[in-house]
Design an enzyme around this catalytic site. Structure first.
Site, short mmCIF file in Angstrom:
data_model
loop_
_atom_site.label_atom_id
_atom_site.label_comp_id
_atom_site.label_asym_id
_atom_site.label_seq_id
_atom_site.Cartn_x
_atom_site.Cartn_y
_atom_site.Cartn_z
N ALA A 24 0.84 -1.20 0.00
CA ALA A 24 0.00 0.00 0.00
C ALA A 24 0.87 1.25 0.00
O ALA A 24 0.68 2.18 0.76
CB ALA A 24 -0.94 -0.01 1.20
N TYR A 36 2.74 4.08 -2.89
CA TYR A 36 2.15 4.95 -3.91
C TYR A 36 1.36 4.13 -4.94
O TYR A 36 0.20 4.41 -5.24
CB TYR A 36 3.23 5.73 -4.65
N LYS A 61 2.35 -4.49 5.01
CA LYS A 61 2.92 -4.99 6.26
C LYS A 61 2.70 -4.08 7.45
O LYS A 61 2.87 -4.51 8.58
CB LYS A 61 4.39 -5.38 6.09
N VAL A 100 3.93 -10.09 3.29
CA VAL A 100 3.94 -11.07 2.21
C VAL A 100 5.29 -11.78 2.22
O VAL A 100 6.34 -11.13 2.32
CB VAL A 100 3.74 -10.35 0.85
N GLU A 129 18.01 16.15 -0.17
CA GLU A 129 16.84 16.47 0.67
C GLU A 129 17.15 16.16 2.13
O GLU A 129 16.79 16.92 3.03
CB GLU A 129 15.63 15.67 0.19
N ALA A 134 8.12 7.98 -7.58
CA ALA A 134 6.71 8.03 -7.22
C ALA A 134 5.88 8.43 -8.44
O ALA A 134 4.78 7.92 -8.66
CB ALA A 134 6.50 9.04 -6.09
N GLN A 135 6.45 9.33 -9.23
CA GLN A 135 5.74 9.80 -10.42
C GLN A 135 5.42 8.65 -11.37
O GLN A 135 4.30 8.55 -11.89
CB GLN A 135 6.66 10.81 -11.12
P1 FAD Z 1 6.51 2.09 -1.99
O1 FAD Z 1 5.94 3.45 -1.95
O2 FAD Z 1 7.85 1.84 -1.39
O3 FAD Z 1 5.45 1.08 -1.34
C1 FAD Z 1 5.70 -0.27 -1.11
C2 FAD Z 1 4.75 -0.73 -0.01
O4 FAD Z 1 4.89 -2.14 0.14
C3 FAD Z 1 5.06 -0.11 1.35
O5 FAD Z 1 3.85 0.34 1.95
C4 FAD Z 1 5.66 -1.26 2.15
O6 FAD Z 1 5.38 -1.19 3.55
C5 FAD Z 1 4.95 -2.45 1.53
N1 FAD Z 1 5.70 -3.70 1.65
C6 FAD Z 1 7.02 -3.91 1.40
N2 FAD Z 1 7.33 -5.20 1.61
C7 FAD Z 1 6.20 -5.81 2.02
C8 FAD Z 1 5.88 -7.15 2.38
N3 FAD Z 1 6.79 -8.11 2.38
N4 FAD Z 1 4.61 -7.43 2.74
C9 FAD Z 1 3.64 -6.46 2.74
N5 FAD Z 1 3.89 -5.18 2.41
C10 FAD Z 1 5.15 -4.86 2.05
N6 FAD Z 1 9.99 9.98 -6.29
C11 FAD Z 1 9.50 11.02 -6.98
O7 FAD Z 1 8.87 10.82 -8.04
N7 FAD Z 1 9.69 12.31 -6.57
C12 FAD Z 1 10.35 12.62 -5.42
O8 FAD Z 1 10.51 13.80 -5.07
C13 FAD Z 1 10.87 11.54 -4.64
N8 FAD Z 1 11.50 11.79 -3.48
C14 FAD Z 1 11.91 10.74 -2.70
C15 FAD Z 1 12.48 11.02 -1.45
C16 FAD Z 1 12.87 9.99 -0.62
C17 FAD Z 1 13.43 10.31 0.74
C18 FAD Z 1 12.74 8.62 -1.07
C19 FAD Z 1 13.17 7.48 -0.18
C20 FAD Z 1 12.18 8.34 -2.30
C21 FAD Z 1 11.75 9.39 -3.14
N9 FAD Z 1 11.16 9.14 -4.38
C22 FAD Z 1 10.67 10.19 -5.12
C23 FAD Z 1 10.97 7.75 -4.88
C24 FAD Z 1 9.56 7.24 -4.52
O9 FAD Z 1 9.27 7.45 -3.17
C25 FAD Z 1 9.40 5.76 -4.87
O10 FAD Z 1 9.72 5.59 -6.22
C26 FAD Z 1 7.96 5.30 -4.60
O11 FAD Z 1 7.73 5.26 -3.21
C27 FAD Z 1 7.68 3.93 -5.22
O12 FAD Z 1 6.35 3.57 -4.97
P2 FAD Z 1 5.94 2.04 -4.82
O13 FAD Z 1 4.46 1.99 -4.69
O14 FAD Z 1 6.58 1.24 -5.88
O15 FAD Z 1 6.63 1.56 -3.48
#
Ligand code: FAD
Length: 401
Positions: free
Chosen positions: A11, A13, A38, A81, A169, A312-313
């Site tokens: 859960a 982005y 998690k 998971v 940052e 995130a984008q």
């Molecule tokens: P995530 O957002 O990491 O979500 C994964 C989810 O899965 C989490 O909730 C986690 O708890 C859950 N999870 C993991 N393992 C398990 C498991 N085994 N069982 C159940 N749940 C689990 N991107 C931008 O575009 N612009 C920015 O300005 C930017 N700034 C950033 C600043 C920082 C400090 C960081 C760390 C990253 C930044 N990023 C930015 C990158 C961006 O945050 C990531 O690319 C984005 O979070 C990816 O989204 P996601 O849904 O793939 O994964």
């Protein structure tokens, strides 16, 4: 007729926005949707540096998932998971439970890349999750408190490894947060050293030289020591060893040197390239018709040689198309090919400065900082509407544990 079961893993982005889109797209009773994460809370990953430096309160960064979803349309399950059985169409959870699916979305995000450097995994502090950045904050407080007892200067040296967006940052936030924490814990801020280490020749090396120059000046004005063109060789609990025989006595190395896909994807019985799940143009995992993957744990090739970056984008744009494609698959309709549109990127350097590019405009300074706030507010608006923005900023929501 049995309702199809859609299961979303993660859960972050990608996962939470897909579940919100499905709430809108699915007709009542058309499918069962289960969201598994998690932790009980969703966190704003792009703001985690603020949790690390103590410059934001917890409710601004992490929010309870049940408050963000419609319980009549999405079932939330807090669980870790551990793997996926593709043949049995089941997700395995810690503790031995499993959950069946007809359609699966894997959006488990990223893990930290340590490049095998000795001591990083054991002793460095990662900017990875709400919990890991809370650990950075607790480490800072602990070192300030211990300094009062033993006056060991290494306790007041905070090193950030990696001068990319996340590293910059983090540096900006430390420069802004540490004076306040020093005052609170009665430690002289004059004794504090903030150090940046980057293997490339400058911070944000992938940006135009004006942006690099601006960022370098802001960091230097904060009195941050910059070690550029320098690799980290080792980390111990008491020091960081750099190239050219440099040793920095410190108890706190904050690691921001790159990410890789969540290693759990290797236990999903699916094809994996560099810890990521390769997906086709419809965001389906290679050769699978009912398993999708988006965000940092997936590998989407924008052309023959280049994959989309882990941002995130990307995850948010993918979530939109992925939700539509899951619904189209259930209804036997045609799927939409994903096309990424880069809208720009902005990194904050504390509250009052930022650097980046939106469209063809290069941003810096106060205006850049304002744009960063606008980008973050847009995400909250998408996630929970204006009421979420009000709750986040004025404090009516519960603090997550
Ligand atoms: P995530 O957002 O990491 O979500 C994964 C989810 O899965 C989490 O909730 C986690 O708890 C859950 N999870 C993991 N393992 C398990 C498991 N085994 N069982 C159940 N749940 C689990 N991107 C931008 O575009 N612009 C920015 O300005 C930017 N700034 C950033 C600043 C920082 C400090 C960081 C760390 C990253 C930044 N990023 C930015 C990158 C961006 O945050 C990531 O690319 C984005 O979070 C990816 O989204 P996601 O849904 O793939 O994964």
């Amino acid at each position: 007729m049995r309702k199809p079961k859609i299961v979303i893993l993660g859960a972050g982005y990608g996962g939470i926005i897909t579940s919100k889109k499905l709430e809108k797209l699915l007709k009542s009773g058309e499918a069962d949707v289960t969201l598994i994460n998690k932790h009980e809370y969703h966190y704003i990953t792009t703001q985690l540096h603020k949790t690390g430096a103590g410059t934001a309160v917890d409710r601004q960064i992490a929010m309870e998932i049940p408050d963000l979803i419609d319980p009549d349309k999405t079932t939330f399950k807090k669980a870790s998971v551990t793997g996926v059985d593709v043949q049995k169409q089941a997700v395995h959870l810690e503790g031995g439970e499993s959950v069946d699916y007809d359609y699966l979305l894997i959006a488990l995000g990223f893990d930290i890349e340590t490049f095998g450097i000795p001591g990083i995994k054991e002793h460095a502090f990662a900017i990875r999750s709400f919990r890991s950045t809370k650990a950075i904050y607790n480490q800072i407080i602990r070192q300030l408190s211990l300094y009062k007892e033993d006056k060991d200067p290494s306790r007041l040296t905070f090193v950030v490894a990696g001068g990319g967006f996340t590293g910059v940052e983090m540096l900006g936030e430390l420069a802004e947060g540490l004076p306040k924490l020093c005052k609170k814990y009665d430690v002289p801020f004059d004794e504090v050293k903030i150090v940046a280490v980057e293997a490339a020749a400058s911070v944000i090396p992938f940006f135009p030289k004006e942006s690099i120059q601006y960022t370098t000046e802001v960091l230097e004005n904060f009195n941050i020591q910059l070690h550029m063109s320098t690799k980290i060789l080792e980390c111990t609990p008491e020091k960081v060893v750099l190239e050219n025989d440099i040793e920095i006595p410190t108890r706190t190395l904050i690691w921001s040197c790159g990410v890789k896909g969540n290693p759990i994807v290797q236990d999903c019985g699916l094809p994996v390239i560099k810890n990521k799940l390769p997906v086709d143009s419809f965001l389906r995992v290679q050769d699978m018709k009912n398993i999708f993957s988006i965000g940092d744990c997936s590998l989407f090739m924008k052309d023959e040689k280049n994959a989309l970056p882990p941002t995130a984008q990307v995850a948010l744009q993918e979530a939109d198309v992925c939700a539509k494609n899951i619904v189209a698959t259930i209804r036997g309709g045609s799927l939409k090919a994903f096309e990424y549109h880069h809208k720009g990127s902005v990194a904050s350097i504390g509250t009052f400065a930022a650097v980046g590019k939106v469209g063809s405009f290069r941003l810096s300074g106060l205006f850049g900082a304002f744009m960063k706030q606008v980008i973050e507010a847009r995400y909250l608006l998408n996630l929970g509407g204006p009421s979420l923005i009000i709750k986040q900023h004025f404090g009516f929501s519960k603090e997550p544990v």
